[in-house]
Write a protein that holds these residues in place. Structure first.
Motif, PDB file in Angstrom:
ATOM      1  N   PRO A 195      47.878  27.956 -49.733  1.00 59.39           N
ATOM      2  CA  PRO A 195      48.459  29.330 -49.366  1.00 59.39           C
ATOM      3  C   PRO A 195      49.654  28.980 -48.392  1.00 59.39           C
ATOM      4  CG  PRO A 195      46.163  29.449 -49.560  1.00 59.39           C
ATOM      5  CD  PRO A 195      46.277  27.998 -49.556  1.00 59.39           C
ATOM      6  N   ASN A 196      50.608  29.696 -48.731  1.00 55.25           N
ATOM      7  CA  ASN A 196      52.130  29.536 -47.835  1.00 55.25           C
ATOM      8  C   ASN A 196      52.567  30.843 -47.345  1.00 55.25           C
ATOM      9  OD1 ASN A 196      54.272  28.320 -46.692  1.00 55.25           O
ATOM     10  ND2 ASN A 196      55.335  28.347 -48.356  1.00 55.25           N
ATOM     11  N   PRO A 197      51.957  31.786 -46.525  1.00 57.76           N
ATOM     12  CA  PRO A 197      52.141  33.016 -46.245  1.00 57.76           C
ATOM     13  C   PRO A 197      53.402  33.297 -45.728  1.00 57.76           C
ATOM     14  CG  PRO A 197      50.659  32.134 -44.725  1.00 57.76           C
ATOM     15  CD  PRO A 197      50.850  31.166 -45.615  1.00 57.76           C
ATOM     16  N   ARG A 198      54.262  34.434 -45.917  1.00 54.20           N
ATOM     17  CA  ARG A 198      55.498  34.578 -45.385  1.00 54.20           C
ATOM     18  C   ARG A 198      55.232  35.230 -44.094  1.00 54.20           C
ATOM     19  NH1 ARG A 198      59.956  35.038 -47.896  1.00 54.20           N
ATOM     20  NH2 ARG A 198      59.077  35.240 -49.965  1.00 54.20           N
ATOM     21  N   LEU A 199      55.988  34.761 -43.018  1.00 62.65           N
ATOM     22  CA  LEU A 199      55.837  35.084 -41.738  1.00 62.65           C
ATOM     23  C   LEU A 199      56.410  36.622 -41.575  1.00 62.65           C
ATOM     24  CD1 LEU A 199      57.411  31.823 -40.102  1.00 62.65           C
ATOM     25  CD2 LEU A 199      54.849  32.405 -40.610  1.00 62.65           C
ATOM     26  N   GLN A 200      55.684  37.243 -40.391  1.00 61.73           N
ATOM     27  CA  GLN A 200      55.959  38.573 -40.393  1.00 61.73           C
ATOM     28  C   GLN A 200      56.011  38.915 -38.649  1.00 61.73           C
ATOM     29  OE1 GLN A 200      53.456  41.517 -42.566  1.00 61.73           O
ATOM     30  NE2 GLN A 200      52.197  39.856 -43.388  1.00 61.73           N
ATOM     31  N   ALA A 201      56.847  39.721 -38.327  1.00 57.30           N
ATOM     32  CA  ALA A 201      56.850  40.146 -37.108  1.00 57.30           C
ATOM     33  C   ALA A 201      55.353  40.468 -36.487  1.00 57.30           C
ATOM     34  CB  ALA A 201      57.733  41.167 -36.537  1.00 57.30           C
ATOM     35  N   GLY A 202      55.052  40.038 -35.355  1.00 58.85           N
ATOM     36  CA  GLY A 202      53.501  40.286 -34.885  1.00 58.85           C
ATOM     37  C   GLY A 202      52.810  39.059 -34.976  1.00 58.85           C
ATOM     38  N   MET A 203      53.323  38.099 -35.878  1.00 64.60           N
ATOM     39  CA  MET A 203      52.345  36.960 -35.876  1.00 64.60           C
ATOM     40  C   MET A 203      52.577  36.047 -34.589  1.00 64.60           C
ATOM     41  SD  MET A 203      52.851  35.380 -39.678  1.00 64.60           S
ATOM     42  CE  MET A 203      51.995  36.289 -41.240  1.00 64.60           C
ATOM     43  N   VAL A 204      51.575  35.650 -33.877  1.00 64.10           N
ATOM     44  CA  VAL A 204      51.656  34.671 -32.942  1.00 64.10           C
ATOM     45  C   VAL A 204      51.045  33.334 -33.217  1.00 64.10           C
ATOM     46  CG1 VAL A 204      51.179  34.260 -30.471  1.00 64.10           C
ATOM     47  CG2 VAL A 204      51.737  36.631 -31.261  1.00 64.10           C
ATOM     48  N   LEU A 205      51.633  32.281 -32.813  1.00 63.60           N
ATOM     49  CA  LEU A 205      51.263  30.800 -33.265  1.00 63.60           C
ATOM     50  C   LEU A 205      51.207  29.820 -32.187  1.00 63.60           C
ATOM     51  CD1 LEU A 205      53.551  30.782 -36.809  1.00 63.60           C
ATOM     52  CD2 LEU A 205      51.325  31.376 -36.400  1.00 63.60           C
ATOM     53  N   ALA A 206      50.476  29.038 -32.194  1.00 68.40           N
ATOM     54  CA  ALA A 206      50.470  27.841 -31.512  1.00 68.40           C
ATOM     55  C   ALA A 206      50.700  26.691 -32.082  1.00 68.40           C
ATOM     56  CB  ALA A 206      48.958  27.467 -30.858  1.00 68.40           C
ATOM     57  N   ILE A 207      52.320  26.363 -31.954  1.00 71.63           N
ATOM     58  CA  ILE A 207      52.879  25.246 -32.780  1.00 71.63           C
ATOM     59  C   ILE A 207      52.776  24.073 -31.921  1.00 71.63           C
ATOM     60  CG2 ILE A 207      54.991  24.496 -33.588  1.00 71.63           C
ATOM     61  CD1 ILE A 207      55.726  27.701 -33.977  1.00 71.63           C
ATOM     62  N   GLU A 208      52.081  22.846 -32.386  1.00 75.91           N
ATOM     63  CA  GLU A 208      51.891  21.928 -31.573  1.00 75.91           C
ATOM     64  C   GLU A 208      52.032  20.428 -32.443  1.00 75.91           C
ATOM     65  OE1 GLU A 208      47.576  21.536 -30.528  1.00 75.91           O
ATOM     66  OE2 GLU A 208      47.277  23.411 -31.622  1.00 75.91           O
ATOM     67  N   PRO A 209      53.245  20.047 -32.380  1.00 74.68           N
ATOM     68  CA  PRO A 209      53.372  18.686 -32.935  1.00 74.68           C
ATOM     69  C   PRO A 209      52.485  17.496 -32.062  1.00 74.68           C
ATOM     70  CG  PRO A 209      55.507  19.599 -32.930  1.00 74.68           C
ATOM     71  CD  PRO A 209      54.448  20.398 -32.037  1.00 74.68           C
ATOM     72  N   MET A 210      51.662  16.612 -32.897  1.00 71.99           N
ATOM     73  CA  MET A 210      51.022  15.658 -32.425  1.00 71.99           C
ATOM     74  C   MET A 210      51.382  14.233 -33.430  1.00 71.99           C
ATOM     75  SD  MET A 210      47.513  17.625 -32.197  1.00 71.99           S
ATOM     76  CE  MET A 210      47.823  18.830 -33.462  1.00 71.99           C
ATOM     77  N   SER A 211      52.050  13.325 -32.493  1.00 71.61           N
ATOM     78  CA  SER A 211      52.572  12.175 -33.221  1.00 71.61           C
ATOM     79  C   SER A 211      52.055  10.887 -32.283  1.00 71.61           C
ATOM     80  CB  SER A 211      54.149  12.519 -33.030  1.00 71.61           C
ATOM     81  OG  SER A 211      54.512  12.287 -31.691  1.00 71.61           O
ATOM     82  N   THR A 212      52.232   9.632 -33.102  1.00 68.68           N
ATOM     83  CA  THR A 212      51.987   8.342 -32.463  1.00 68.68           C
ATOM     84  C   THR A 212      53.033   7.463 -32.830  1.00 68.68           C
ATOM     85  OG1 THR A 212      50.834   7.374 -34.449  1.00 68.68           O
ATOM     86  CG2 THR A 212      49.616   8.937 -33.327  1.00 68.68           C
ATOM     87  N   LEU A 213      52.859   6.320 -32.045  1.00 66.53           N
ATOM     88  CA  LEU A 213      53.811   5.300 -32.362  1.00 66.53           C
ATOM     89  C   LEU A 213      53.396   4.415 -33.364  1.00 66.53           C
ATOM     90  CD1 LEU A 213      54.883   4.224 -28.631  1.00 66.53           C
ATOM     91  CD2 LEU A 213      56.304   5.027 -30.514  1.00 66.53           C
ATOM     92  N   GLY A 214      52.172   4.640 -34.152  1.00 61.06           N
ATOM     93  CA  GLY A 214      51.708   3.998 -35.191  1.00 61.06           C
ATOM     94  C   GLY A 214      51.652   4.628 -36.565  1.00 61.06           C
ATOM     95  N   ARG A 215      50.654   4.802 -36.993  1.00 63.08           N
ATOM     96  CA  ARG A 215      50.481   5.244 -38.541  1.00 63.08           C
ATOM     97  C   ARG A 215      50.073   6.976 -38.359  1.00 63.08           C
ATOM     98  NH1 ARG A 215      50.786   1.280 -42.343  1.00 63.08           N
ATOM     99  NH2 ARG A 215      49.899   2.456 -43.934  1.00 63.08           N
ATOM    100  N   GLY A 216      49.472   7.110 -37.517  1.00 63.03           N
ATOM    101  CA  GLY A 216      49.129   8.563 -37.246  1.00 63.03           C
ATOM    102  C   GLY A 216      47.938   9.122 -37.455  1.00 63.03           C
ATOM    103  N   ARG A 217      47.026   8.097 -38.083  1.00 57.36           N
ATOM    104  CA  ARG A 217      45.559   8.213 -38.355  1.00 57.36           C
ATOM    105  C   ARG A 217      44.888   8.266 -37.067  1.00 57.36           C
ATOM    106  NH1 ARG A 217      41.105   5.046 -39.320  1.00 57.36           N
ATOM    107  NH2 ARG A 217      39.450   6.305 -40.833  1.00 57.36           N
ATOM    108  N   VAL A 218      43.820   9.219 -36.930  1.00 55.52           N
ATOM    109  CA  VAL A 218      43.213   9.458 -35.689  1.00 55.52           C
ATOM    110  C   VAL A 218      41.955   9.258 -36.091  1.00 55.52           C
ATOM    111  CG1 VAL A 218      45.001  10.947 -34.720  1.00 55.52           C
ATOM    112  CG2 VAL A 218      42.947  11.876 -35.807  1.00 55.52           C
ATOM    113  N   VAL A 219      40.769   8.907 -35.309  1.00 50.10           N
ATOM    114  CA  VAL A 219      39.335   8.864 -35.171  1.00 50.10           C
ATOM    115  C   VAL A 219      38.530   9.492 -34.038  1.00 50.10           C
ATOM    116  CG1 VAL A 219      39.778   6.644 -36.576  1.00 50.10           C
ATOM    117  CG2 VAL A 219      39.324   6.653 -34.103  1.00 50.10           C
ATOM    118  N   TRP A 220      37.315   9.943 -34.477  1.00 50.46           N
ATOM    119  CA  TRP A 220      36.541  10.287 -33.380  1.00 50.46           C
ATOM    120  C   TRP A 220      35.753   9.426 -33.107  1.00 50.46           C
ATOM    121  CZ3 TRP A 220      38.955  13.318 -36.596  1.00 50.46           C
ATOM    122  CH2 TRP A 220      39.435  14.692 -36.057  1.00 50.46           C
ATOM    123  N   LYS A 221      35.681   8.635 -31.936  1.00 49.57           N
ATOM    124  CA  LYS A 221      35.028   7.087 -31.595  1.00 49.57           C
ATOM    125  C   LYS A 221      33.652   7.772 -31.519  1.00 49.57           C
ATOM    126  CE  LYS A 221      38.577   4.147 -29.961  1.00 49.57           C
ATOM    127  NZ  LYS A 221      38.821   3.312 -28.740  1.00 49.57           N
TER     128      LYS A 221
END
Length: 262
Positions: A195-221
């Motif tokens: 699903p790819n909803p159209r954005l509407q006035a009144g939406m509030v979003l937490a936009i939060e890029p998370m990145s790494t110097l490696g491949r990007g895969r993460v683990v829960w140790k």
């Protein structure tokens, strides 16, 4: 269903966001070598509570047997991407520290994150990690306007991160936010299917890029605990703001309201 906020409700979220941004500025001012992440947690907790707010993360419920989150903020060091638990270990020069925090003020949440190098500048690769992750947020934020679609935000973030040769964390996403910390929709940092909803006035979003110097895969140790780390041990960064979709374009609600960026 994606909840829409009225102008009055966005005003309340703006108040929450501005308080949180001032709290972030205070915490970052104390993030120096020899200071513990627990001290930073106490500073944030006291700052918010003394001004009538509650830290969103304190005792946030964990899933699959995970304990409630014990801190008021997340303090994620070096290869920890998110959900680092504050403790008594001391920060050192060169540490890469991501601080993620949330506030509830008058029933409305705000959420933001910053990543810094303790004691000054880092290596060229670390400086690139921080700068490109911040740039990716702004590229995504500029797409948060009525008529666009959610995937436009995700595509903009992905293009900047890939262009900066960073690994994109795909196992964690942004989110809607309001009277709950996590609302619909999810906001991936990559071009997603579904699903790819159209954005509407009144939406509030937490936009939060998370990145790494490696491949990007993460683990829960440890599946019974909170910290999420890079699978390859590389450094990670996190940059987040709470963003309102308004008729005339996006507004960062987690801002102090002055000309200086936190």
């Amino acid at each position: 269903m994606i909840p829409l906020k009225s102008r009055d409700e966005i005003s309340l979220m703006r108040a929450s966001g501005r308080l949180l941004a001032r709290c972030m500025r205070e915490v970052l001012a104390h993030a120096k070598p020899g200071v513990s992440t627990l001290e930073l947690d106490i500073i944030a907790d006291e700052f918010l509570r003394s001004r009538g707010a509650v830290p969103s993360f304190k005792d946030y419920p964990g899933g699959d047997g995970c304990r409630p989150f014990p801190g008021s903020i997340c303090t994620s060091l070096n290869s920890v991407v998110v959900h680092g638990v504050p403790d008594r270990s001391l920060l050192k020069s060169g540490d890469v520290l991501s601080i993620d925090m949330g506030a509830i003020l008058d029933g409305w949440h705000s959420d933001m994150a910053r990543t810094v190098v303790i004691g000054g500048s880092g290596s060229p690769d670390v400086e690139r990690l921080l700068a490109v992750t911040r740039e990716a947020f702004y590229a995504g934020m500029l797409k948060a306007r009525p008529g666009n679609r959610l995937r436009d935000i995700s595509r903009a973030v992905q293009e900047v991160l890939k262009g900066g040769s960073l690994g994109i964390v795909t196992q964690l996403v942004g989110h809607g936010i309001g009277t709950e910390m996590h609302e619909e929709p999810e906001v991936p940092n990559y071009v997603f299917r579904g699903p790819n909803p159209r954005l509407q006035a009144g939406m509030v979003l937490a936009i939060e890029p998370m990145s790494t110097l490696g491949r990007g895969r993460v683990v829960w140790k440890d599946e019974s605990d909170w910290p999420v780390t890079t699978a390859d041990g590389t450094m990670a960064a996190h940059y987040e703001n709470t963003v309102a979709v308004l008729e005339d374009g996006p507004e960062i609600l987690t801002s102090t309201g002055d000309d200086e960026e936190v």
